[in-house]
Design an enzyme around this catalytic site. Structure first.
Site, short mmCIF file in Angstrom:
data_model
loop_
_atom_site.label_atom_id
_atom_site.label_comp_id
_atom_site.label_asym_id
_atom_site.label_seq_id
_atom_site.Cartn_x
_atom_site.Cartn_y
_atom_site.Cartn_z
CE LYS A 183 6.13 109.30 5.83
NZ LYS A 183 7.05 110.50 6.47
NE ARG A 185 11.68 107.32 2.96
CZ ARG A 185 10.80 107.25 3.91
NH1 ARG A 185 9.90 106.14 4.00
NH2 ARG A 185 11.20 107.95 5.14
NE ARG A 224 9.57 109.44 16.07
CZ ARG A 224 9.54 109.43 14.66
NH1 ARG A 224 8.16 109.00 14.32
NH2 ARG A 224 10.43 109.74 13.72
NE ARG A 232 12.31 106.03 13.49
CZ ARG A 232 11.65 106.55 12.70
NH1 ARG A 232 10.22 106.41 12.89
NH2 ARG A 232 12.22 107.09 11.21
NE ARG A 251 14.48 110.16 9.53
CZ ARG A 251 13.88 110.03 10.53
NH1 ARG A 251 14.34 110.42 11.79
NH2 ARG A 251 12.52 110.14 10.49
#
Ligand code: AP5
Ligand code: MG
Length: 212
Positions: free
Chosen positions: A13, A86, A125, A156, A167
């Site tokens: 996204k 969400r 990432r 992160r 998640r």
């Protein structure tokens, strides 16, 4: 044009929003980025939400909706909503909010990604502290400096394998019902996120060309 970009964690996204923002001159609102900026500011609110985000849980709807409304009313530009709504409550609030501002959703695009890819993408990432670039590292020998500017790379807090899995569970429980909410709206389209970012973008642009 107002676009809702949906997809599980790691679906792409943010990557696609950045490209779209440039191509179509839209305002990109990533609620994840908004929350991380609040945390980085060191505010009381930031301290409250840090624990929630870092654990991979959702920030309460009322807070998220009021934060979003403040941003939406501050711009006349078309918007890419990345990571919002969400929950079904957020989707209902977004409809009501846009109506109040005499706007509407032009398209809801779901970027599909097989779950086997999600954890792989998320755990590799890194982001550069200096220039903000997103960098993919080899998990066997992760780089620590940005290849673009030499800045320090960080991970992160919610990008560990365990949190990524959590998640995904939250996504299934709270966010997939939002897909059902939009599916019969006549504005809902799915694209394949398991392709190169360039090809995903091509598909995205092709979908948007058909949108009024
Ligand atoms: P948020 O920041 O929105 O995180 P997320 O949805 O879990 O998704 P990501 O940002 O990890 O994935 P993405 O789909 O943006 O993919 P990206 O382009 O980065 O939210 C974080 C947290 O904030 C939530 O868990 C929650 O706590 C809170 N929150 C946010 N919004 C909320 C809301 N509305 N209500 C309540 N709480 C909220 O790509 C991922 C990686 O893959 C990158 O490294 C990228 O380079 C790579 N990649 C992208 N595309 C490709 C491709 N095609 N091929 C290969 N690699 C690719
Ligand atoms: Mg993102």
């Amino acid at each position: 044009m107002n676009i809702v970009l949906m997809g599980c964690p790691g679906a792409g996204k943010g990557t696609q929003s950045a490209k779209l923002q440039e191509e179509l001159k839209l305002k990109h609102i990533s609620t994840g980025d908004v929350l991380r900026t609040e945390i980085a500011s060191g505010s009381e609110l930031g301290k409250k939400i840090a624990g929630i985000i870092n654990a991979g849980n959702l920030v309460p709807d009322e807070l998220m909706i009021s934060m979003l409304e403040n941003i939406v009313k501050s711009t006349d530009a078309g918007i890419i909503f990345d990571g919002f709504p969400r929950t079904v409550a957020q989707a209902e609030a977004l409809n009501a909010m846009l109506k109040r501002f005499h706007r509407e959703i032009s398209a809801v695009i779901m970027i599909n990604l097989p779950e086997s890819e999600v954890v792989k993408r998320i755990t590799s990432r890194r982001q550069c502290k200096k220039c903000g670039a997103i960098v993919h590292v080899d998990p066997a020998a992760p780089a620590t400096v940005c290849p673009d500017c030499g800045g320090e790379l960080y991970t992160r807090a919610d990008d560990t394998a365990e949190r990524a899995k959590h998640r995904l569970e939250v996504y299934h429980h709270d966010t997939l019902p939002v897909k059902t909410f939009y599916q019969n709206s006549g504005k809902y389209v799915e694209i394949n996120g398991n392709q190169t970012p360039e090809k995903v973008f091509e598909d995205l642009v092709a979908v948007l060309k058909k949108v009024k």
